[in-house]
Design a protein around this motif. Sequence first.
Motif, mmCIF file in Angstrom:
data_model
loop_
_atom_site.group_PDB
_atom_site.id
_atom_site.type_symbol
_atom_site.label_atom_id
_atom_site.label_comp_id
_atom_site.label_asym_id
_atom_site.label_seq_id
_atom_site.Cartn_x
_atom_site.Cartn_y
_atom_site.Cartn_z
ATOM 1 N N VAL A 27 -0.032 -7.626 -16.434
ATOM 2 C CA VAL A 27 -0.597 -7.296 -15.125
ATOM 3 C C VAL A 27 -0.811 -5.792 -15.084
ATOM 4 O O VAL A 27 0.127 -5.025 -15.305
ATOM 5 N N ASP A 61 -0.837 -5.692 -6.950
ATOM 6 C CA ASP A 61 -1.476 -6.566 -5.965
ATOM 7 C C ASP A 61 -0.548 -7.719 -5.591
ATOM 8 O O ASP A 61 0.268 -8.191 -6.394
ATOM 9 N N GLU A 62 -0.691 -8.180 -4.349
ATOM 10 C CA GLU A 62 0.178 -9.252 -3.852
ATOM 11 C C GLU A 62 0.056 -10.534 -4.673
ATOM 12 O O GLU A 62 1.000 -11.327 -4.741
ATOM 13 N N SER A 63 -1.099 -10.764 -5.303
ATOM 14 C CA SER A 63 -1.290 -11.974 -6.090
ATOM 15 C C SER A 63 -0.515 -11.951 -7.405
ATOM 16 O O SER A 63 -0.342 -12.993 -8.045
ATOM 17 N N ASP A 64 -0.044 -10.780 -7.816
ATOM 18 C CA ASP A 64 0.677 -10.651 -9.091
ATOM 19 C C ASP A 64 2.134 -10.274 -8.939
ATOM 20 O O ASP A 64 2.915 -10.453 -9.880
ATOM 21 N N ARG A 86 5.409 -12.195 -10.010
ATOM 22 C CA ARG A 86 5.725 -12.362 -11.430
ATOM 23 C C ARG A 86 6.405 -11.133 -12.024
ATOM 24 O O ARG A 86 6.752 -11.128 -13.201
ATOM 25 N N SER A 92 -0.770 -1.681 2.931
ATOM 26 C CA SER A 92 -2.141 -2.161 3.079
ATOM 27 C C SER A 92 -3.110 -1.006 2.970
ATOM 28 O O SER A 92 -2.878 0.070 3.532
ATOM 29 N N ALA A 138 -6.664 -4.688 1.144
ATOM 30 C CA ALA A 138 -5.848 -5.109 0.016
ATOM 31 C C ALA A 138 -4.375 -4.849 0.317
ATOM 32 O O ALA A 138 -4.016 -3.840 0.910
ATOM 33 N N THR A 141 -0.628 -4.411 -1.381
ATOM 34 C CA THR A 141 0.067 -4.124 -2.628
ATOM 35 C C THR A 141 1.547 -3.888 -2.361
ATOM 36 O O THR A 141 1.952 -3.637 -1.226
#
Length: 475
Positions: free
Chosen positions: A59, A318-321, A324, A356, A361, A363
């Motif tokens: 990532v 990013d919040e999507s990663d 993990r 934000s 976005a 993070t």
Amino acid sequence: MRAPLTPPGPVRPASPSRRLLPLVGAAVAAVLALAGCSSEEAPVVTTAEVGRGDVQEVVEAPGTVQPRASSTVQAPASGTVATLQVADGQRVEAGQVLATIDSPQARDALAQAEEADEQAAAPGRSSSSGRTPAQLAAQQRRARADAAARFEEAERQAAQLPDPVAREAALAAVRSSRTQYDLLAAQTQALVEQVSAGLGGVDDAVAALGQAQRVQTRAAVTAARATVEALTVRAPIAGTVSLAAAGGASGGLPAGAESLLQQGGLSLPQGALAGAGAGGGSSAAGSPVLAAGAVVSAGSPLLSVVDASVLTLTADVDESDVLRVQPGQTARVGVDAVEGSAYRGTVTSVDPSAASSGAGAVTYTVRLSYDGGTAEGGEPAPTPLPGMSAVVSLVVAEARDVVTVPAGAVLRAGSAGGEADSDSVWVVRGGVAERRAVTVGVRGDDVVEVTGGLRGGERIVTGGAADVEQGQQLS
């Protein structure tokens, strides 16, 4: 009715060139038709055997080099810089005198606080002679209102002390005095109510009121004296001085970095700083903005001290990663200012609060240790400076000596050419393409791990997989 036939005239044999024209035209038309149908080149399909290897899932996130500690010293009171005893980029120790501030306002406040404290302690201050219960109640209300305002001013003065230890000590003293005052004021109120009801003596109520007032005046003296003592500005931490505290908000290197650059033998390419030059009229990093005689206001930044003896890293993931990312994971780090050098880091923590951006976005800040770096020639890489921008590649999953295939060989579930509910690959058996569902483990950028559905040595389609059809002949 069929039209009558006219007798044929003499037939002249066609010339060879005239006989060839229709044939040539038909051939050209066929070529043009083929060209129109296949304006794009046919997809190139490549195959290879399934092998074994190592896979890393990475990532990437923008990052920043951080110092061990950084402290901005604020002016304890309004006034002028009487003396400046350090230079920009100078190394200092914690507690070392940096500057002195001349503040008549702070000294006047101390004098007034001491005078009020002396009056509160003067003999006869608590005399009840000639006071009625109504006058005593009114005096008690005025005293509480005055004390509230003075406690707020004392807390404001204490909060502006530049030394964090002195600041916390002064705030604790003021707050403790305020708590004590509130208790005494409550007792005084009860005594005043008893006097009004004819159940108590005026002398006791007046004495309690005087005692409460003395608590407040001593607290005011404590805060005012701490402010005057803070006019001698000391270094809160050991580190390098920056006299351009106002310019540090631009997002580039902290001021004082010029001398550090020279000491480290590091050249800084133009544009290597994240956000450098932003901030409108703020001074550039490294440009002294504080000098003897400068006018300062209470709470304004005077200078900063940066301790770069130990470096760390932060990355905005990013919040999507971020789910993990776990402490202990390793990272590869590229510092923009040092081309060709590879740096390393280890995740130490993930901030639980989100940040934000203006674009919407979300993070999270991931914090990493700085584990050194290697230059292109194999020698140790130059040590970066606090504030330098970086690209942090976080290794969120890793598998070693596993079955691997090129990432382009896997048709993701639901993708163009893929199955609806499972990942798949094209296996070549006897020169024929056969779709097979597979289970994918760690997904790298170039190769992926296959945990089920394939064996080492099998041949699969590695290029052009999206254009292959079931049963297609492949050489």
